[in-house]
Structures are given as structure tokens and as C-alpha cells.
Design an enzyme around this catalytic site. Structure first.
Site, mmCIF file in Angstrom:
data_model
loop_
_atom_site.group_PDB
_atom_site.id
_atom_site.type_symbol
_atom_site.label_atom_id
_atom_site.label_comp_id
_atom_site.label_asym_id
_atom_site.label_seq_id
_atom_site.Cartn_x
_atom_site.Cartn_y
_atom_site.Cartn_z
ATOM 1 N N CYS A 38 0.753 -1.219 -0.067
ATOM 2 C CA CYS A 38 0.159 -0.034 0.182
ATOM 3 C C CYS A 38 0.992 1.317 0.193
ATOM 4 O O CYS A 38 2.105 1.100 0.496
ATOM 5 C CB CYS A 38 -0.949 0.041 1.232
ATOM 6 N N THR A 40 0.778 3.550 2.016
ATOM 7 C CA THR A 40 1.061 3.611 3.403
ATOM 8 C C THR A 40 2.326 2.863 3.825
ATOM 9 O O THR A 40 3.140 3.351 4.622
ATOM 10 C CB THR A 40 -0.123 3.374 4.416
ATOM 11 N N HIS A 43 5.297 4.939 2.662
ATOM 12 C CA HIS A 43 5.508 6.030 3.640
ATOM 13 C C HIS A 43 6.312 5.402 4.813
ATOM 14 O O HIS A 43 7.183 6.286 5.433
ATOM 15 C CB HIS A 43 4.082 6.545 3.967
ATOM 16 N N HIS A 61 -1.245 -4.792 5.343
ATOM 17 C CA HIS A 61 -2.360 -5.016 5.985
ATOM 18 C C HIS A 61 -3.410 -5.187 4.881
ATOM 19 O O HIS A 61 -4.507 -5.226 4.981
ATOM 20 C CB HIS A 61 -2.564 -3.695 6.656
ATOM 21 N N GLU A 62 -3.031 -5.426 3.674
ATOM 22 C CA GLU A 62 -3.968 -5.889 2.514
ATOM 23 C C GLU A 62 -3.890 -7.279 2.199
ATOM 24 O O GLU A 62 -3.007 -7.804 1.197
ATOM 25 C CB GLU A 62 -3.620 -4.971 1.173
ATOM 26 N N CYS A 91 -10.674 1.923 20.587
ATOM 27 C CA CYS A 91 -10.472 1.878 21.910
ATOM 28 C C CYS A 91 -11.806 1.464 22.647
ATOM 29 O O CYS A 91 -12.069 0.964 23.842
ATOM 30 C CB CYS A 91 -9.898 3.075 22.501
ATOM 31 N N CYS A 94 -13.508 6.201 23.647
ATOM 32 C CA CYS A 94 -13.061 7.755 23.462
ATOM 33 C C CYS A 94 -14.647 8.135 22.867
ATOM 34 O O CYS A 94 -15.425 7.546 22.380
ATOM 35 C CB CYS A 94 -11.998 7.826 22.441
ATOM 36 N N CYS A 97 -15.457 6.846 19.300
ATOM 37 C CA CYS A 97 -16.111 5.377 19.361
ATOM 38 C C CYS A 97 -17.389 5.438 20.124
ATOM 39 O O CYS A 97 -18.422 4.921 19.525
ATOM 40 C CB CYS A 97 -15.111 4.697 20.254
ATOM 41 N N CYS A 105 -11.711 6.044 15.493
ATOM 42 C CA CYS A 105 -11.331 6.189 16.934
ATOM 43 C C CYS A 105 -10.303 7.055 17.455
ATOM 44 O O CYS A 105 -9.290 7.283 16.475
ATOM 45 C CB CYS A 105 -10.835 4.832 17.649
#
Lengths: 342, 342
Positions: A38, A40, A43, A61-62, A91, A94, A97, A105
Site C-alpha cells: 500500500c 502507506t 510511507h 495490511h492488505e 478503543c 473515546c 467510538c 477512533c
């Protein structure tokens, strides 16, 4: 023992054997077939997120894979069942959420950055992050479900309707997936991109595409829409030029969806926002329903040209060179890492 | 013959006798009791809109008066009936008009800029621009209906709900009216303003108010809301500082309403827009329903403290000095010109 790719810091990746994490209560261990790279990750490879990581760390994460082990307190996941991961750990306490926006979140942990990611043969994640995949969907294609869910979320945030005129600024994987989802929703889509390889691919996928360095896209869209302007503009380029053109492209009461991650605050023509009552909408990651939609779209035979988007499938040992290739803006679109090769 | 105030260009106003315009078909002539001075008038006085005007020209558009003559093809307006004017002349043919957004028509004529305005004893306007006023509402107070309709439109665009936490950046007439309308809608309002006279007035009206030059408003709002942030932020200051703080003040999925007229494009933190999925909403002028709401609010006994907002009522001959006083940021809020004095 299993194989994993570790980010060592300073643009270095090492591949080595490591002990898989046994699934604790509420967890599921997934045998990862493929993990996509990705923007990201790029990055992160450049050290921009070192402060959120514990180096050396696995990222990615893909993913698509199959259930390999199940922890206590988990039911409904048979060993071997195909799954993908929605890598968000909220979480649940918060204000965001409590307001029902746990996907963003205020203390969100993104699994693959704040916690180890999917570039490993066996990845253990909380069971609530899993989405089941239909057996008709190949795991290779299914590794695009996560970025496709981003696109579904973006199009949903933009409230794209059938018949609307949509401009997508930026023709990388997310831009193209947004264009595809918007077209599936019945929109007429024009995509703006300066990279020739991407432009060519976008046109081969049947999209109207403009190189804004060569052609005045605002004039083009005004002409195409009879001076109305675009109903929805997706800003995916993250460029100062994109931030400037987005307010010019949108029609009176048009919507602008901010998808790109802007490294620094660009100038935005707030006068145009006021004058034409524009609506600028931020869109980040996804909610469970976006994964549901993405999986349905991905599994519908012949709907999405995943074969065209996946330009490479590499071994884990090739991850570092693939990252360099991606950053050089070469002739690549989506690159997958095969994570369970023996 | 009647009296009118003419903008001559280059910050000069002349007051003189002139022939009233007889109402043509579809027109109504209104005997103007009061005409308020708007920030736009100040802008215009400084020559910023000379290209849209035919000098010397009467300006002004915040009026209340009574019907003095009726043209052919007009029914339902008795001589002497109290009215106000919604000074918008849309083309009804452009895409914006055809989409139902004629209030921000792509070729909108604003009456009082693009056509002669209300700083005259007898003003002839199209009958469709009129709104009837209840006899219980004084014409003096009713001259604030137009800016109040702006505030009603802004609050409606911001979808302010009862119980929400609202920040208004800028405590001039529009900012205060937005604060009042939001409070009527059940919101908790904090106003941000640097001018001491305005700050004092805002506090006397019962609002929580912050001088952002002296106190960290972002920290204050986070503390007040238990880290949630503001549900809605109204950016009325038109300042670079305001454009910067607006994205910091809004909660996850919060709304930012851009009311101010930004002379140049400020930097806007699009990363925060993305990260917290903010919604930035432009709001300009008003629609008929906003006038309806404004008139109902203005006529409700004791609801709005118009007596506190109107700091001066001047003769037409005092218009030029009143404009200078307003631009110097003196101890004034809303200044009215009495237009029908003998």
C-alpha cells in the site's frame, strides 16, 4: 517456525524465520496467502511512521488468507476458511467510538503500523477484524478487498448517485478503485493523472482520462457538463495542484471528497467553497459495511478488472526492491507479496 | 422627488434628490423605513465591486419598509403592508437554478450591488423578492431580518441539533446572529472574537466568549467537551488564523461551515479533514425558508436582543461617516440608516 518480512528502519527490509504468535482468547491466526503493498507501506518504509512502530517490525495490511488456528472464545471460523482482515483496533471508549465512529477512533491502532502486520506466513489478529470471503473469490484477487473497501467508503462518503458526473484526481490504485466503484454506482467518471503508465491503464479500463499537465481539466469538465461542473470530485493526488483544481471542478453544491494524505496544508480556495456552497468531506479507512460491499463487488464475476490492477506478485525476498520500484513511479500498479510460499 | 444616497466611487457618498422608479409589471415599490449597513457595503465602499456597479449607484440591501405602489401583474400586496426584501435575482436557466439552487445561481444578480439598492426613500424591486412582515414587528427590528436570514441559512447548512456544542469564530453582526440562532436551536455556543467591544457585547448577551489572542481556544473547547471537540464550527472571521483553528476545533465527523468571504485562499489542514472525516460546508446568502424562519424568530417577543445589536440609527447624510466608523473597528455593531425621514 515461519517466514516473515521485517522493516528494520532506514529503508531496509530483512526476511527471516520467526516463531508464529499463537492466537490468544478472541484471536484468530490466519495463513496469509497474499499481502498487497500500500502507499502507506511506502510511507512507512521511508521512516515516516517509525515513532508508531517497534523496529524491527512486520508491516502490511492488505491480506487474504485462510484460518489456520483459532483462540478461545472464538466461534464460527473453521480451519481453512478464507478470510480477509479489516486492520482496525479501536478503543471503544473515546468520544469518537461512543459516537459510533470507531473506525476513526481517537486512539485507533492500525494493525500493520501500530501492531505487527501481514507480511508473514501466519498472522494473528483479533477475530472481530475478520471478514469471511466467498470460496468463488481467489485469494489473489481477495487481497485487493482492503483497498477496495477504502474506495467503497470514499464513494459512500461522496454519496455518488447513478447518472452523476465524477472526477477522480489521481490514478494510483485507490484512485482507480474509486473510479471503478463510482462507475458501478452508475456515475460517469473522468480521471486525472500525470503518469503515462497509469493514464494508459486507466484508458484501457474504459475510463475517460485527462493529463492535467497537458490539458485544462476544468475547461474540459465544464464543457462536458454544459457549465454545470462535476457532481463529485475525489481528491486522491495529495498535491497542491489537486487542492487547487478541486474547488474549480465541483458544481454549485458539489461534493469534494478528500481521500489523499496531505503532508502539508495546501492553500484551499475557501471563497469558492462559500460562493458555490461546496461540501468538502474527509474520508478515511472504512467501516464494516464497506468491506461487505467490497467483498460482494470483488466476488461478482467479471465486475472488476483485478487482473489488470495486479501488475506483479513477488516473493517476500523481493519486497525491498518492489518498494523501491513503486516509489520510483515505474510501470507498476498493485504489487502483491506471496507470503506462504514454501 | 425623493432622497437617495449614492456611492460615487473612491469612498465617496453623496445624498441628493432623485426621481423614484415607478413599478413596472411584476414590481413593487417599497417605502424604505430603515436600511442596515452590511460588511458587503463596506467592501463595496472601498471600490472592490465597482466592476459590478454603474456609478453613481444606490446600494444597501438590509431593509424594512411598507408597500408604496404596486405594478401590473402583482396581487396580494396592499399599500402600507410591511415588507422586507430578499435581494436575489436568479436567471432561472443555469444548471444551478435548474438543480434547485437559484439562491446561488451561476449568473445571480444581487440587488444592491448589480442593481440599485435600498438606501433610498422609495425602492422598486421584483415582487418575488418580498416577504411580508407581521405588524407586531417594528420596522427598525425588521431591518435585521436579512442578516438574520443569513444566520438561519448558515445554521441550517450546519445541521445544528439541540444539545450540540457550537463554536462561532468571529463576533460581528453575522457571527452574533449565528450564535443567537444556534442557541435558539438548543446548542451550547462559544464565540471567539478579538475586538474588546464585541467581546463585551457577546458576553452581555449571555454567551461564553474567548479572545483567541489571549487564550488557547482549542484547548478550551477540548476541555469543555471532554476531548470530543465541537460538533459544529462556524468560520465567520475570514482570517488565516480562523482557517487554521477551524480544523482543530471540530470533533471527529464534525461540521465546519464556511460563512466568511476569504479574500485570498488560506492554508487549510486537509490532513485533519481526512483524519477526522470532517465536513466543510460552504454557506452563502439564503433561501426563502430562511427568511420565513428569520421573520418568525424576529417577531417572537423577547427572543432576540435586537436592541443591543443596533448600536446606531443615522440619517442618510451620516452614511459616509458611519462607513468610516465601521471600518475603523470602533464601538459599533449594526448601524441603520433611516431612509424615509422628511
Amino acid at each position: 517456525m515461519m517466514k516473515a518480512a521485517f522493516y528494520e528502519g532506514q529503508q531496509k527490509i530483512s526476511v527471516g524465520a520467526c516463531e508464529p504468535v499463537a492466537p490468544g482468547p478472541g484471536d484468530v491466526q490466519v495463513k496469509i496467502a497474499f499481502c498487497g503493498i500500500c502507499g502507506t507501506d511506502l510511507h512507512l518504509f521511508h521512516g515516516k511512521m517509525d515513532h508508531r512502530m517497534h523496529l524491527p517490525q512486520v508491516f502490511g495490511h492488505e491480506v487474504a488468507g485462510t484460518v489456520s488456528a483459532v483462540g478461545s472464545n472464538v466461534s464460527g471460523y473453521a480451519i481453512g476458511a478464507p478470510v480477509t482482515v479489516r486492520p482496525l483496533e479501536p478503543c471503544l471508549q473515546c468520544p469518537a467510538c461512543l459516537d459510533g465512529n470507531s473506525h476513526i477512533c481517537q486512539r485507533l491502532k492500525f494493525i500493520g503500523i501500530d501492531k505487527p502486520g501481514g507480511m508473514q506466513a501466519l498472522w494473528t489478529v483479533p477475530s472481530y477484524t475478520l471478514h469471511r470471503l466467498p470460496s468463488s473469490l481467489s485469494l489473489r484477487d481477495a487481497s485487493l478487498v482492503e483497498p477496495l473497501a477504502v474506495a467503497c467508503h470514499d464513494v459512500r462518503r461522496g454519496r455518488v448517485q447513478s447518472g452523476e458526473y465524477v472526477v477522480v484526481q489521481g490514478g494510483g490504485p485507490i484512485g482507480i478503485l474509486i473510479a471503478l466503484v463510482a462507475r458501478e454506482a452508475g456515475a460517469k467518471v473522468v480521471l486525472s493523472e500525470i503518469n503515462p503508465f497509469r493514464l494508459k491503464l486507466v484508458r484501457e479500463l474504459g475510463f475517460d482520462a485527462i493529463n492535467p499537465a497537458e490539458q485544462d481539466i476544468v475547461a474540459y469538465v465544464n464543457e462536458q457538463t454544459g457549465t454545470r461542473g462535476a457532481d463529485v470530485v475525489f481528491e486522491v493526488s495529495g498535491s497542491a495542484a489537486g487542492a487547487q483544481s478541486m474547488t474549480k471542478l465541483a458544481k454549485v453544491r458539489g461534493r469534494i471528497v478528500v481521500v489523499a494524505v496531505f503532508g502539508e496544508a495546501p492553500k484551499v480556495d475557501l471563497f469558492q467553497c462559500f460562493w458555490r456552497e461546496l461540501e468538502l468531506i474527509g474520508a478515511r479507512v472504512y467501516e464494516p459495511e464497506d468491506f461487505d460491499q467490497a467483498i460482494a463487488l470483488a466476488a461478482a464475476p467479471g465486475k472488476l478488472p483485478f487482473q489488470r490492477l495486479i501488475t506483479d506478485v513477488c516473493k517476500m525476498e523481493e519486497l525491498e526492491s518492489a518498494l523501491h520500484r513503486l516509489e520510483s513511479g515505474g510501470d507498476v500498479m498493485k504489487v502483491l507479496i506471496a507470503c506462504s510460499e514454501e
